[in-house]
Design an enzyme around this catalytic site. Structure first.
Site, PDB file in Angstrom:
ATOM      1  N   PRO A 134       0.835  -1.214   0.000  1.00 29.25           N
ATOM      2  CA  PRO A 134       0.000   0.000   0.000  1.00 29.25           C
ATOM      3  C   PRO A 134       0.865   1.258   0.000  1.00 29.25           C
ATOM      4  O   PRO A 134       1.808   1.376   0.779  1.00 29.25           O
ATOM      5  CB  PRO A 134      -0.796  -0.134   1.298  1.00 29.25           C
ATOM      6  CG  PRO A 134      -0.827  -1.602   1.564  1.00 29.25           C
ATOM      7  CD  PRO A 134       0.490  -2.125   1.097  1.00 29.25           C
ATOM      8  N   GLU A 135       0.545   2.173  -0.900  1.00 28.22           N
ATOM      9  CA  GLU A 135       1.289   3.417  -1.023  1.00 28.22           C
ATOM     10  C   GLU A 135       0.393   4.581  -0.599  1.00 28.22           C
ATOM     11  O   GLU A 135      -0.704   4.367  -0.074  1.00 28.22           O
ATOM     12  CB  GLU A 135       1.810   3.549  -2.454  1.00 28.22           C
ATOM     13  CG  GLU A 135       2.736   2.388  -2.829  1.00 28.22           C
ATOM     14  CD  GLU A 135       3.232   2.416  -4.267  1.00 28.22           C
ATOM     15  OE1 GLU A 135       2.946   3.389  -4.990  1.00 28.22           O
ATOM     16  OE2 GLU A 135       3.892   1.457  -4.680  1.00 28.22           O
TER      17      GLU A 135
END
Length: 270
Positions: free
Chosen positions: A2-3
């Site tokens: 996840p960014e």
């Protein structure tokens, strides 16, 4: 992993169920990357006054202290009914009077950490080397330009490093460099001012668009409501090795940079 867009989408989904809620109890599962830093029982009775984000950290602001949540490589946060049973990969439960916030993390590279505030303790250590937020006013063209001029590192590695601007992870680094027409291997300090201006605009555009689409789901990430993100279906180059470039028709290339896959068009990115 996840960014920033995925974390921001998660944060926005947590505001309604958590802001103003009173913590009833906290359950810890198998150990995560770092210890909580406080007895879980000591969080009971505290109120969540705000849900913020710094880089890839979700910050639950309490009336006493803050709780930082990092999703690691495979984590996701979900809000569910209070009686939902925990599974083998559910390693943190925060129960309020009306909802259950649960961290699901199969690889356990995520973290949940308490600090007295966002400027001391573990929070200060984790935030110490983070660059400016790309969607806030501090991310000016001049700030980006000055940061690029300080190093000969490949520009993609500078973006991933997070010291100049935070949150441009691997997927989005490939996308913004394609949109800006810059080769991922170009030394950062050889970037021209016109290229840097295109890069600045591309970072804002790509991250904003991804947030609007619910982020990217390549394997594990889901939003708070359980839905997958949709940005990956609209990516220009990421995950499209061998497919025709949407601008010139040449095959999209892929290479390794720092053990991460970089997607690019050899003709369009100089």
């Amino acid at each position: 992993m996840p960014e920033l867009p995925e974390v921001e989408v998660t944060r926005r989904g947590l505001i309604a169920p958590l802001q103003g809620a009173r913590i009833a109890s906290v359950r810890l599962g198998k150990p995560l990357r770092w210890p909580l830093g406080i007895e879980a029982a000591a969080l009971a009775g505290r109120t969540i006054t705000d849900v913020q984000r710094r880089g890839k950290y979700i910050v639950l602001v309490l009336d006493q202290g803050v709780v930082l949540v990092h999703l690691g490589m495979s984590g996701s946060l979900q809000v569910s009914q209070l009686d939902a049973p925990a599974g083998p990969h559910d390693h943190f439960d925060l129960r309020t009077d009306h909802h259950l916030l649960r961290l699901h993390d199969p690889r356990r590279f995520g973290a949940v950490v308490w600090s007295p505030d966002a400027y001391s303790g573990m929070a200060a250590k984790l935030f110490a080397n983070l660059g400016v937020e790309p969607l806030e006013s501090g991310f000016s063209f001049e700030h980006l330009w000055a940061g690029l001029q300080k190093t000969r590192m490949p520009i993609k590695q500078v973006l991933l490093g997070g010291q100049v601007v935070v949150g441009v992870g691997n997927i989005y680094a490939s996308e913004v460099l394609f949109l800006a027409g810059i080769a991922p291997t170009k030394p950062a300090n050889e970037t021209t001012r016109p290229q840097a201006r295109r890069l600045h605009a591309a970072i804002v555009e790509v991250l904003t668009r991804s947030i609007a689409l619910g982020g990217s789901t390549l394997r594990d990430f889901v939003q708070v409501n359980g839905y997958a993100g949709a940005f990956q279906a609209q990516a220009s180059v990421y995950g499209r090795a061998g497919a025709p470039c949407q601008q010139c028709g040449q095959p999209v290339q892929v290479m390794k940079q720092g053990q991460r896959s970089t997607y690019y068009c050899k003709r369009c990115q100089k």
